[in-house]
Design a protein around this motif. Structure first.
Motif: not given
Length: 625
Positions: A443-449, A380-389
């Motif tokens: 920051x850091x993301x833990x799937x909030x969005x 995912x890092x530096x490639x994720x564009x769309x949200x996932x679950x």
């Protein structure tokens, strides 16, 4: 009165290889083809006269610690003139790679009111080659404004042969000793103090991946910093990942301008260390990620630059070793009467979030979880564009909560180490007069969005934690809305310098601030912008033109998509998606985007980053593309 010459070996060298060239032999067996001499020409302070071309050398110990120095090649008879704008009474530098000579004499001539005064120091390498770096310091009884440095190297039994000297650069020290080959030593960039000097010492600490709503983990640090601490509520970064954000911090410009996506920072953009070095600060940096290797341009302007690669398993290098190094440098530099600038980068809280076991006995290291986390990051890092679950990822039930606990514990460990550093500043009597900025690079993301790690322009990633301790009697008024590009102009203004003309960052000494804030994300799949003003935000997505911003034609056609948000004061629901903006109309956001994208970096200078294959492999293992 000061009237001394000192030569010695800093304890920071203990445990290192006895000679830097030994690294070449080990590196070959380790399949690491990184050269000892890096590409590129570092800049020197404007007050330093040197006819040759400076270069950067790397001294590695084979265990993950790399020391970088900007060096000058002074042959017998060559001289280096130091002529700073302000008087000084301490001159320091290091001699790198002195083992190829029988005897080295360092001569310094100082201009005085009554003429000139000369001092000498001599060094004889021991039979085993001795250390790779030998520090010299000259202290004067009265201030001066000009000095000339000369090195005289006496060879062994064989006459000087320039062809053998070149060969010696790639041979192990034992071979060159047997052949009695002379190797010319290098002189590191000199550093002078300024007397008198009432400017603040400056310490900038980057805690990688520090998000705003985890600042309670830093309570021990906040308590140590005292009453002059400000914790702004709405800080922002201008890049979404380590290199792009640190480039913004170093240069006071956005990623599309400082150009790190091209492989190295644009040499037309002065760094904070270059500006402070020019102002007679002694600048040092200790970093813990290959993303900040000097080959990318992050070492420009520093007197010394250490890279101690973070390892979550054996903990040989982590926040403790970074702070140990910083304290040692601090003691040395304060003893020499220098104004100090230090940049520290701590990687402990970065994924895969593994705190040291003795520090957090309630969390048992789970290396299967570490493996799952790194596998997900690589995807995912530096490639994720769309949200996932979560159910679309490698993580299992309960993993996310465990990662969050480990992340908090890692931050608490970092705070405990930084408190040691602050305590040392207090013991040295310089805490009150120091400017200290502790910030996340993102920051850091833990799937909030639907996003993980640091992969979006949402609040959890671009709103870092930030803590500022201002000097006593300072005119710095830390705003509630600081940007990371503000650090360079704020520090330069606080130290009496002139802010570069093409720096969009706003000094915190100025209260009339621009309210529009822009963060960009430059990745291979797409180009994205976040534009904020007050309580509204838009995230715009354009076709990729990596490593550049979109072309003017693409910007004129407009983005592929725009999503609008209402920003609230609630920490639980910071961003509320809305169909259309309420304070501004859609054309206002599109106009701001087009205006921002119209500025392209031009006349760019700088080679593609000269980074070793081992660093490249390490970054790839962490998921960086």
């Amino acid at each position: 009165m000061k009237d001394t010459v000192s030569v010695g070996v800093s304890s920071v060298l203990r445990g290192d290889l006895r000679h830097p060239l030994e690294w070449l032999m080990r590196a070959t067996s380790a399949r690491d083809s990184h050269p000892f001499v890096l590409r590129g020409s570092p800049t020197l302070p404007s007050w330093m006269a040197y006819d040759g071309t400076p270069t950067t050398v790397r001294i590695a110990d084979g265990n993950g610690r790399n020391r970088y120095r900007d060096v000058l090649h002074l042959r017998n008879g060559d001289r280096l003139t130091v002529d700073p704008p302000q008087e000084f009474d301490t001159l320091g530098f290091e001699v790198v790679d002195p083992a190829g000579v029988c005897r080295l004499t360092v001569s310094v001539t100082f201009d005085t009111d009554s003429g000139t005064d000369s001092k000498q120091a001599m060094y004889r390498p021991p039979d085993d080659g001795g250390p790779a770096i030998v520090p010299f310091q000259f202290e004067l009884p009265a201030p001066t404004t000009r000095a000339t440095i000369e090195l005289t190297a006496v060879a062994g039994d064989s006459p000087y042969d320039s062809r053998l000297v070149s060969l010696a650069r790639v041979l192990p020290v034992q071979t060159t000793q047997w052949l009695k080959i002379e190797r010319d030593p290098w002189l590191s960039r000199p550093s002078v103090n300024r007397t008198p000097d009432d400017r603040p010492h400056v310490f900038v600490v980057s805690i990688d991946s520090l998000r705003y709503d985890y600042l309670d983990a830093l309570d021990p640090l906040l308590a140590a910093l005292g009453d002059r601490v400000t914790v702004p509520s709405e800080p922002r970064v201008q890049g979404t990942a380590t290199q792009q954000s640190h480039g913004a911090l170093y240069t006071g410009t956005h990623p599309g301008i400082h150009g790190i996506t091209h492989g190295t920072l644009d040499e037309n953009r002065p760094t904070i260390a270059e500006l402070l070095s020019d102002a007679q600060y002694r600048c040092s940096a200790c970093v813990s990620s290959g993303n900040l290797s000097p080959g990318f341009g992050f070492g420009r302007g520093f007197y010394r630059y250490d890279h101690q690669e973070m390892d979550w398993e054996d903990r040989q290098f982590d926040a403790r070793s970074i702070v140990d190094t910083a304290i040692e440098w601090l003691e040395t530099d304060l003893a020499g009467g220098h104004q100090v600038f230090q940049f520290l980068h701590l990687f402990d809280a970065h994924y895969p979030y593994v705190p040291p076991a003795p520090f957090s006995p309630d969390i048992e290291a789970d290396f299967e979880l570490v493996s799952r986390t790194l596998t997900l990051a690589a995807r995912l890092q530096d490639t994720q564009v769309e949200p996932t679950t979560l159910d679309q990822t490698e993580l299992q039930e309960g993993d996310l909560d465990r990662l969050k606990r480990s992340y908090w514990q890692s931050l608490r460990y970092v705070a405990s180490q930084l408190r040691r550093f602050v305590d040392e500043l207090s013991r040295a009597g310089v805490l009150g007069e120091s400017l200290i900025v502790v910030t996340g690079d993102h920051g850091e993301e833990f799937f909030e969005n639907g996003y993980a790690f640091h992969n979006s322009l949402h609040d959890e990633n671009i709103r870092p934690g930030m803590v500022v301790k201002t000097p006593a009697d300072s005119d710095i008024a830390v705003p509630e809305t600081p940007d990371i590009i503000d650090l360079l102009p704020t520090v330069v203004r606080a130290t009496g310098g002139d802010v570069p003309a093409r720096c969009p960052g706003q000094p915190w000494q100025e209260t009339d601030r621009e309210t529009v804030r822009i963060t960009e994300r430059i990745i291979r799949p797409v180009y994205q912008l976040a534009i904020e003003d007050g309580e509204e935000k838009a995230i715009l997505t354009y076709p990729s033109n990596y490593p550049d911003r979109p072309t003017p034609e693409t910007a004129d056609r407009g983005p592929d998509s725009v999503v609008y948000y209402r920003l609230s004061g609630s920490e639980s629901e910071r961003e509320e998606r809305i169909s259309v903006p309420e304070t501004h109309d859609e054309e206002w956001f599109l106009g701001k985007a087009e205006e921002f994208l119209s500025e392209h970096h031009s006349g760019r200078q700088g080679n593609k980053g000269a980074v070793s294959p081992s660093v490249t492999r390490r970054l790839k293992d962490l998921g960086y593309k």
